[in-house]
Design an enzyme around this catalytic site. Structure first.
Site, PDB file in Angstrom:
ATOM      1  N   CYS A  77       0.829  -1.209   0.000  1.00  0.00           N
ATOM      2  CA  CYS A  77       0.000   0.000   0.000  1.00  0.00           C
ATOM      3  C   CYS A  77       0.862   1.257   0.000  1.00  0.00           C
ATOM      4  CB  CYS A  77      -0.973  -0.006   1.176  1.00  0.00           C
ATOM      5  SG  CYS A  77      -0.204  -0.044   2.789  1.00  0.00           S
ATOM      6  N   HIS A  95      -1.214   0.240   7.488  1.00  0.00           N
ATOM      7  CA  HIS A  95      -1.913   0.641   6.279  1.00  0.00           C
ATOM      8  C   HIS A  95      -1.462   2.050   5.919  1.00  0.00           C
ATOM      9  CE1 HIS A  95      -4.810   0.218   3.144  1.00  0.00           C
ATOM     10  NE2 HIS A  95      -5.543   1.236   3.547  1.00  0.00           N
ATOM     11  N   ASP A 142      -7.932   5.873  -0.669  1.00  0.00           N
ATOM     12  CA  ASP A 142      -7.526   4.572  -0.138  1.00  0.00           C
ATOM     13  C   ASP A 142      -7.812   3.526  -1.210  1.00  0.00           C
ATOM     14  OD1 ASP A 142      -7.072   2.165   1.156  1.00  0.00           O
ATOM     15  OD2 ASP A 142      -8.318   2.627   2.895  1.00  0.00           O
TER      16      ASP A 142
END
Length: 171
Positions: A7, A63, A82
């Site tokens: 990510c 994250h 996101d």
């Protein structure tokens, strides 16, 4: 718990693309990379595509999201980008906080989330990942890496991911 694999690279590329496409300030001054983690490396989030539940619940080790904060003639537009979320893309900041973060869900437990906010221009210059976190202890890929080259910082650093995701309430 699900191990996060790239990510941080996705947010790095997303910031560059938002700038290239003219959707962000040309220098990225309205962008922020936000690393979410904690000492236990167990952070709860909802509305995540990797979930196997109806509410999208996932317990990530960490994250990374992009927050865009734009000010225009007194108007404020804060968005969360996101790539792993099933919420709108981009998502209004307040909706993302209420739905994905759910601040009161775990209170002062070991699942409390910590946030490291890095200004976009600094993140784009200084972040680096050699993808070593994507390998098991034997050196085999947990998941095949992206075909593009790993991200190297402007100063030549090839891996500083842990500096971004190592978080403590004492920090």
């Amino acid at each position: 718990m699900i191990i996060q694999l790239q990510c941080e690279e996705n947010v790095h590329l997303l910031c560059k693309e938002l700038i290239r496409a003219g959707l962000a300030d040309p220098a990225g001054n309205d962008l922020y990379a936000v690393f979410v983690s904690n000492e236990e490396k167990k952070i709860p989030l909802w509305y995540q595509k990797a979930s196997r539940t109806n509410d999208g619940f996932v317990l990530w080790d960490y994250h990374v999201i992009c927050i865009q904060s734009r000010r225009n003639k007194g108007d404020v537009l804060d968005l969360v980008w996101d790539l792993d979320s099933s919420l709108p893309f981009p998502c209004p900041f307040l909706q993302y906080i209420a739905d994905a973060i759910q601040p009161l869900a775990f209170g002062d437990s070991i699942y409390g989330r910590l946030f490291r906010v890095v200004h976009g221009p600094l993140f784009l210059r200084s972040f680096a990942s050699d993808r070593s976190h994507m390998k098991d202890p034997m050196g085999n890929w947990i998941e095949l890496p992206p075909k593009y080259e790993p991200i190297v910082a402007e100063d030549g650093n090839t891996n500083n991911l842990n500096e971004y995701i190592a978080m403590s309430t004492n920090d």
